[in-house]
Design a protein around this motif. Structure first.
Motif, PDB file in Angstrom:
ATOM      1  N   PHE A 163      -4.689   2.746  -2.132  1.00  0.00           N
ATOM      2  CA  PHE A 163      -5.092   2.700  -3.538  1.00  0.00           C
ATOM      3  C   PHE A 163      -5.671   4.019  -4.027  1.00  0.00           C
ATOM      4  N   ASP A 164      -5.133   5.119  -3.540  1.00  0.00           N
ATOM      5  CA  ASP A 164      -5.537   6.442  -4.017  1.00  0.00           C
ATOM      6  C   ASP A 164      -4.828   6.684  -5.345  1.00  0.00           C
ATOM      7  N   PHE A 165      -5.570   6.825  -6.426  1.00  0.00           N
ATOM      8  CA  PHE A 165      -4.951   6.983  -7.732  1.00  0.00           C
ATOM      9  C   PHE A 165      -4.336   8.364  -7.916  1.00  0.00           C
ATOM     10  N   ARG A 166      -4.494   9.235  -6.935  1.00  0.00           N
ATOM     11  CA  ARG A 166      -3.814  10.519  -6.956  1.00  0.00           C
ATOM     12  C   ARG A 166      -2.494  10.455  -6.185  1.00  0.00           C
ATOM     13  N   ARG A 167      -2.107   9.258  -5.767  1.00  0.00           N
ATOM     14  CA  ARG A 167      -1.010   9.131  -4.807  1.00  0.00           C
ATOM     15  C   ARG A 167       0.322   9.622  -5.355  1.00  0.00           C
ATOM     16  N   VAL A 211       7.158  -9.200 -12.238  1.00  0.00           N
ATOM     17  CA  VAL A 211       7.369  -9.334 -10.789  1.00  0.00           C
ATOM     18  C   VAL A 211       7.365 -10.828 -10.440  1.00  0.00           C
ATOM     19  N   PRO A 212       8.529 -11.465 -10.488  1.00  0.00           N
ATOM     20  CA  PRO A 212       8.603 -12.924 -10.340  1.00  0.00           C
ATOM     21  C   PRO A 212       8.128 -13.451  -8.997  1.00  0.00           C
ATOM     22  N   VAL A 221       4.567 -15.645 -14.272  1.00  0.00           N
ATOM     23  CA  VAL A 221       5.010 -14.375 -13.703  1.00  0.00           C
ATOM     24  C   VAL A 221       4.177 -13.230 -14.293  1.00  0.00           C
ATOM     25  N   PRO A 222       3.475 -12.469 -13.453  1.00  0.00           N
ATOM     26  CA  PRO A 222       2.671 -11.365 -13.976  1.00  0.00           C
ATOM     27  C   PRO A 222       3.513 -10.113 -14.210  1.00  0.00           C
ATOM     28  N   PHE A 228      -0.424  -5.661  -9.617  1.00  0.00           N
ATOM     29  CA  PHE A 228      -1.008  -4.530  -8.911  1.00  0.00           C
ATOM     30  C   PHE A 228      -2.537  -4.628  -8.898  1.00  0.00           C
ATOM     31  N   GLU A 229      -3.119  -4.995 -10.032  1.00  0.00           N
ATOM     32  CA  GLU A 229      -4.572  -5.094 -10.114  1.00  0.00           C
ATOM     33  C   GLU A 229      -5.110  -6.248  -9.262  1.00  0.00           C
ATOM     34  N   GLU A 230      -4.361  -7.349  -9.180  1.00  0.00           N
ATOM     35  CA  GLU A 230      -4.767  -8.433  -8.275  1.00  0.00           C
ATOM     36  C   GLU A 230      -4.839  -7.921  -6.848  1.00  0.00           C
ATOM     37  N   TRP A 231      -3.800  -7.194  -6.446  1.00  0.00           N
ATOM     38  CA  TRP A 231      -3.731  -6.628  -5.099  1.00  0.00           C
ATOM     39  C   TRP A 231      -4.871  -5.636  -4.873  1.00  0.00           C
TER      40      TRP A 231
END
Length: 392
Positions: A163-167, A211-212, A221-222, A228-231
């Motif tokens: 979860f590096d936002f610079r990825r 993403v079904p 379906v989110p 991504f935010e759930e993860w």
């Protein structure tokens, strides 16, 4: 054969065609890596530091390429790694599934796929479902039950992401939803790639970015970034959690993202069937060693007790042979087949697989080997400082 309008003869040519046919943002979303892109580059470059010694007589008239991964047979030791929202082509995972079926190999279906797992199952029976540790145990169990009911023959658990936002080195802006504002912002790129737009118009409209396979128990379906935010907000799993996951699946499980021999042993101890030596294609922690450099120590640690696969940097059949010679059961590819998908849809994915199949066979011939199962450490010349040592 030389490249033609409908056929390309190398993965590099598939990448060039994808660059020409995709809006620049879509292409860069695939191509991007972490920060400086060091690991992204090293995954590919490290293969060139391994050398092969050819034989000059007695080459076999035929070569056996087939293998088996987590109990599922494949005609060659190349699997299609699970990748998220495949907006490079409107047919997405269904096209990939068609190519995997025709090539008689195994496909990984991402939890973040554009297509529901049931749609993939209608096309091919040889697929593994990939998941993240995301949400509650009950929600994870619900998603696993759905994948198993669809016919998934194994589970891949992706763990190599911090979860590096610079990825996303070089990665473009990605919208939360493909609405009017997003289309307007992309308009200059879309006008420059009318063929891409026409494919989606014929398919009924732009990608939804939903993403079904991450739907909840109510079937809602989110959008990609909601999932991504759930993860992202789910605490990372413990080894106890992973043991629960293996027992919950009640079938073969691959833990993806192993670079340490000590983690490989822990994966074995919690009941995993296989591990994938992976750094998320250079999209995790930059300066992580190339996966091929991590492979020998991991094989030495657990190779007699579980299946070890290699994911990262494979671009040629000879790369596959080098990985197998160092102990991998098979390799997994991601970007190469996405480039093929962008270039020519399902035919392009199949094209990439056949390039690798031919390269494996030709390399075996040059080494005087009858089968991929005859390869061993003596077939590869490895520099003294190449392999990463055991971390324990």
């Amino acid at each position: 054969m030389a490249s033609t309008r409908t056929w390309f003869e190398s993965v590099a040519e598939a990448e060039r065609r994808a660059r020409r046919r995709l809006p620049s943002s879509v292409f860069q979303a695939i191509r991007a890596g972490v920060e400086a892109g060091t690991t992204l580059s090293e995954n590919v470059a490290a293969f060139s530091r391994l050398e092969l010694l050819p034989a000059i007589a007695g080459q076999p008239s035929s070569r056996a390429l087939s293998t088996e991964v987590m109990g599922v047979p494949a005609s060659l030791p190349v699997l299609l790694s699970p990748t998220g929202v495949q907006a490079v082509h409107p047919d997405g995972e269904v096209a990939v599934a068609s190519a995997a079926r025709d090539a008689d190999t195994i496909m990984g279906v991402s939890a973040f796929a554009s297509s529901p797992v049931e749609a993939v199952a209608e096309v091919t029976s040889k697929f593994f479902f990939q998941t993240y540790w995301s949400g509650s145990r009950s929600l994870i169990a619900h998603r696993l039950d759905r994948a198993k009911s669809a016919g998934a023959l194994g589970l891949i658990v992706t763990l190599d992401w911090c979860f590096d936002f610079r990825r996303d080195w070089g990665s473009p802006w990605i919208p939360r939803r493909m609405d009017g504002n997003a289309i307007l912002r992309y308009m200059p790129e879309l006008l420059a790639r009318p063929g891409y737009v026409q494919r989606y118009v014929r398919a009924g409209g732009p990608p939804s970015l939903g993403v079904p396979n991450m739907a909840d128990e109510r079937g809602e379906v989110p959008a990609f970034f909601d999932a991504f935010e759930e993860w992202m907000h789910t605490p990372s799993p413990s080894w106890e959690d992973l043991a629960w996951l293996c027992s919950q699946w009640q079938g073969p499980v691959m833990l993806k993202g192993i670079t340490r021999a000590s983690d490989a042993r822990k994966a074995r101890d919690v009941g995993a069937t296989a591990i994938s030596v992976s750094n998320h294609g250079g999209n995790n922690l930059d300066s992580t060693p190339a996966t091929i450099r991590c492979l020998p120590a991991i094989v030495a640690a657990v190779g007699d007790e579980m299946e070890v696969l290699l994911d990262g940097g494979v671009r040629r059949g000879s790369d596959v042979v080098k990985a197998l010679a160092l102990g991998a059961r098979a390799v997994m590819i991601g970007r190469p087949y996405l480039w093929g998908l962008a270039a020519s849809g399902s035919v392009g994915v199949a094209n990439v697989v056949e390039i690798l199949r031919a390269g494996i066979s030709e390399t075996l011939y040059a080494l005087g080997k009858d089968s991929v199962h005859d390869l061993g450490r003596a077939d590869v010349l490895m520099p003294d400082s190449f392999a990463i040592g055991d971390d324990e």
